[in-house]
Write an enzyme that holds these catalytic residues in place. Sequence first.
Site, short mmCIF file in Angstrom:
data_model
loop_
_atom_site.label_atom_id
_atom_site.label_comp_id
_atom_site.label_asym_id
_atom_site.label_seq_id
_atom_site.Cartn_x
_atom_site.Cartn_y
_atom_site.Cartn_z
N ARG A 123 -17.66 13.36 -32.06
CA ARG A 123 -16.95 14.51 -31.49
C ARG A 123 -17.53 15.74 -32.14
O ARG A 123 -17.00 16.30 -33.09
CB ARG A 123 -15.43 14.40 -31.73
CG ARG A 123 -14.77 13.27 -30.98
CD ARG A 123 -14.40 13.55 -29.53
NE ARG A 123 -15.46 13.43 -28.55
CZ ARG A 123 -15.24 13.17 -27.25
NH1 ARG A 123 -14.00 12.97 -26.81
NH2 ARG A 123 -16.21 13.12 -26.40
N PHE A 152 -10.51 19.98 -23.86
CA PHE A 152 -10.89 18.58 -23.91
C PHE A 152 -12.12 18.46 -23.01
O PHE A 152 -12.27 19.22 -22.06
CB PHE A 152 -9.74 17.67 -23.45
CG PHE A 152 -10.10 16.22 -23.58
CD1 PHE A 152 -10.23 15.64 -24.83
CD2 PHE A 152 -10.34 15.44 -22.47
CE1 PHE A 152 -10.61 14.31 -24.98
CE2 PHE A 152 -10.72 14.10 -22.60
CZ PHE A 152 -10.85 13.54 -23.85
N THR A 153 -13.01 17.50 -23.32
CA THR A 153 -14.30 17.42 -22.61
C THR A 153 -14.15 17.43 -21.09
O THR A 153 -14.76 18.26 -20.41
CB THR A 153 -15.04 16.13 -23.03
OG1 THR A 153 -14.13 15.03 -22.90
CG2 THR A 153 -15.53 16.21 -24.47
N PHE A 206 -22.64 12.90 -23.51
CA PHE A 206 -22.30 11.96 -24.59
C PHE A 206 -21.92 10.58 -24.06
O PHE A 206 -22.04 9.59 -24.76
CB PHE A 206 -21.14 12.51 -25.44
CG PHE A 206 -19.87 12.75 -24.66
CD1 PHE A 206 -19.65 13.94 -24.01
CD2 PHE A 206 -18.91 11.76 -24.58
CE1 PHE A 206 -18.50 14.16 -23.28
CE2 PHE A 206 -17.74 11.97 -23.86
CZ PHE A 206 -17.54 13.17 -23.20
N LYS A 215 -3.32 6.69 -22.28
CA LYS A 215 -2.79 7.00 -23.61
C LYS A 215 -1.26 6.99 -23.57
O LYS A 215 -0.63 6.16 -24.18
CB LYS A 215 -3.28 8.37 -24.08
CG LYS A 215 -4.74 8.39 -24.46
CD LYS A 215 -5.60 9.06 -23.42
CE LYS A 215 -7.06 9.04 -23.77
NZ LYS A 215 -7.65 10.36 -23.71
N TYR A 269 0.84 -1.20 0.00
CA TYR A 269 0.00 0.00 0.00
C TYR A 269 0.88 1.25 0.00
O TYR A 269 0.63 2.20 -0.72
CB TYR A 269 -0.88 -0.02 1.25
CG TYR A 269 -1.89 1.10 1.29
CD1 TYR A 269 -3.15 0.94 0.72
CD2 TYR A 269 -1.59 2.31 1.89
CE1 TYR A 269 -4.08 1.96 0.75
CE2 TYR A 269 -2.52 3.34 1.92
CZ TYR A 269 -3.76 3.16 1.35
OH TYR A 269 -4.67 4.17 1.39
N ASP A 291 -0.88 19.43 -21.01
CA ASP A 291 -1.59 18.15 -21.05
C ASP A 291 -0.83 17.25 -22.02
O ASP A 291 -0.93 17.39 -23.24
CB ASP A 291 -3.05 18.36 -21.50
CG ASP A 291 -3.85 17.05 -21.55
OD1 ASP A 291 -3.23 15.96 -21.50
OD2 ASP A 291 -5.09 17.12 -21.66
C1 LIG Z 1 -8.07 11.20 -22.65
C2 LIG Z 1 -7.62 12.55 -22.41
C3 LIG Z 1 -7.76 13.13 -21.14
C4 LIG Z 1 -8.46 12.41 -20.00
O1 LIG Z 1 -7.80 11.22 -19.66
P1 LIG Z 1 -8.59 9.99 -19.00
O2 LIG Z 1 -7.51 9.04 -18.62
O3 LIG Z 1 -9.50 9.44 -20.06
O4 LIG Z 1 -9.36 10.50 -17.84
C5 LIG Z 1 -7.28 14.40 -20.97
N1 LIG Z 1 -6.72 15.09 -21.97
C6 LIG Z 1 -6.58 14.57 -23.20
C7 LIG Z 1 -5.92 15.37 -24.27
C8 LIG Z 1 -7.02 13.29 -23.47
O5 LIG Z 1 -6.89 12.79 -24.71
#
Ligand SMILES: *Cc1c(COP(=O)(O)O)cnc(C)c1O
Length: 482
Positions: free
Chosen positions: A389, A132-133, A455, A266, A80, A223
């Site tokens: 999108r 981003f969303t 969405f 990603k 942990y 980001d």
């Molecule tokens: C996917 C993504 C996020 C959010 O990441 P999650 O792991 O899905 O929460 C933030 N910024 C960008 C540019 C992304 O492509």
Amino acid sequence: MSSVKFWSGEQVPMEMHKVRMVQRVNLKPIEERKAAIEEAGFNTFLLRNRDVFLDMLTDSGVNAMSENQYAAMMQADDSYAGSETYYRLEAALEDMFAMPYFLPTHQGRACEHIIAKTLVNPGQTVLMNYHFTTTKAHISICGGQIEELVSAAGREITSTLPFKGNFDLDRLNESIARLGAENVSFVRIEAGTNLIGGQPVSMANMRAVSEICRAAGIPVVYDASLLADNLYFIATREEEYIGKNLKDITREIAAMMDVLYFSARKLGAARGGGILVKNEDVFLKMRELIPLYEGFLTYGGMSVREMEALTVGLYETLDLDVISQTPLFVAALCDELQRRGVPVVTPPGGLGCHVDAGSFCSHISQEQYPAGALAAAAFIVSGVRGMERGTLSEQRKADGSETFAEMELLRLAVPKRVYTLSQMKYVADRLAWLHENRHLIGGLQFVEEPSVLRFFFGRLAPIGDWPTKLAEAFRRDFGDSL
Ligand SMILES: *Cc1c(COP(=O)(O)O)cnc(C)c1O
């Protein structure tokens, strides 16, 4: 680089890996695909994967991992607090980005939550190339607003400019002057700008943005979720950096930033997330929130196995052969679609191929969600699951009216090293057929509409019985074929 010249002169993307484990996929008859999307409320997020042939919804958490990533997972140190696994991850991040402080999180949006809570005060604005969303949602919840300052080319579907994700620097200066630096929480640079087609930002542009912010005393937040694709484009499109060592480029980027965060779903082809911070005070503020929302400081919601996979995956991001696979496949798919008359975002970016649903479905008004309708129609005729999108991915304004998206796109994500070129050819073929028969596609309307990030799990219904007519036309042309 993983693209080779054939004797015919053709330049062909070449997989620099071999497949040693596979997953069976199903291609069901069109009648079953139609029933599946009906059951899913015409929302591709709500489909069950057993009904999907090629899952091109996202690149998030679905990239193929390497044998070395799987091997590392077996050596995870389960504890942990104080796990060796955590310290290996921290050391890899330090090596790659050379930023002093690291906080683990369970995924990208968790970073956004913590960053927004720490840096955004009500009434402030966050300036960014594009939203981003999940980013926008977290900033709004904290009482902040956003302004998007992407270059004019970034808002156009087709262009020949190599870095459409760049900031318009004049507008950045203008926004800072108009708002006053004290009213700007931070400037956010998004690598591989997701919602406008995975379009990259150049080193020169990032440098200029960071200089403007430094002079104004505004923190710069990066980001880096889509850093792998952006690195590929820097190393292949930006004169000064062509052929340059990817780790040097990465460190040069990090040196311009005050905070850097990423979704490890990603970046690093695993599952998790992380925030890197330069300033100690900011780090200490953010650190308080980690045990509250994520988990203890040495795992932050990630499993030790995922952290091990991430450590190896981060290093693999610095290999041009590894990171070129997605952009080369995206380009191959876009080229084939264009050749067959299907409108797509150009130049091809990272992440996936982006079909211009606004033009594809120009007969459907934005109130009836042309990109959502196209995503549903594409699934019916191909079993390929893409992601809307466009306006459906936006949020309604306070008065209940729609926020019309600047671009209506169907994103066909190309997860890393998952699909083959013949599968990409299939996608292009079915979309070309659909384009020829596009007049059969109709609009959608909500039957269940969530108030935030609708969405993800909103349910819709077709306006008129167009799915039946579409399936009938498909049967006429393809006979018994799937
Ligand atoms: C996917 C993504 C996020 C959010 O990441 P999650 O792991 O899905 O929460 C933030 N910024 C960008 C540019 C992304 O492509």
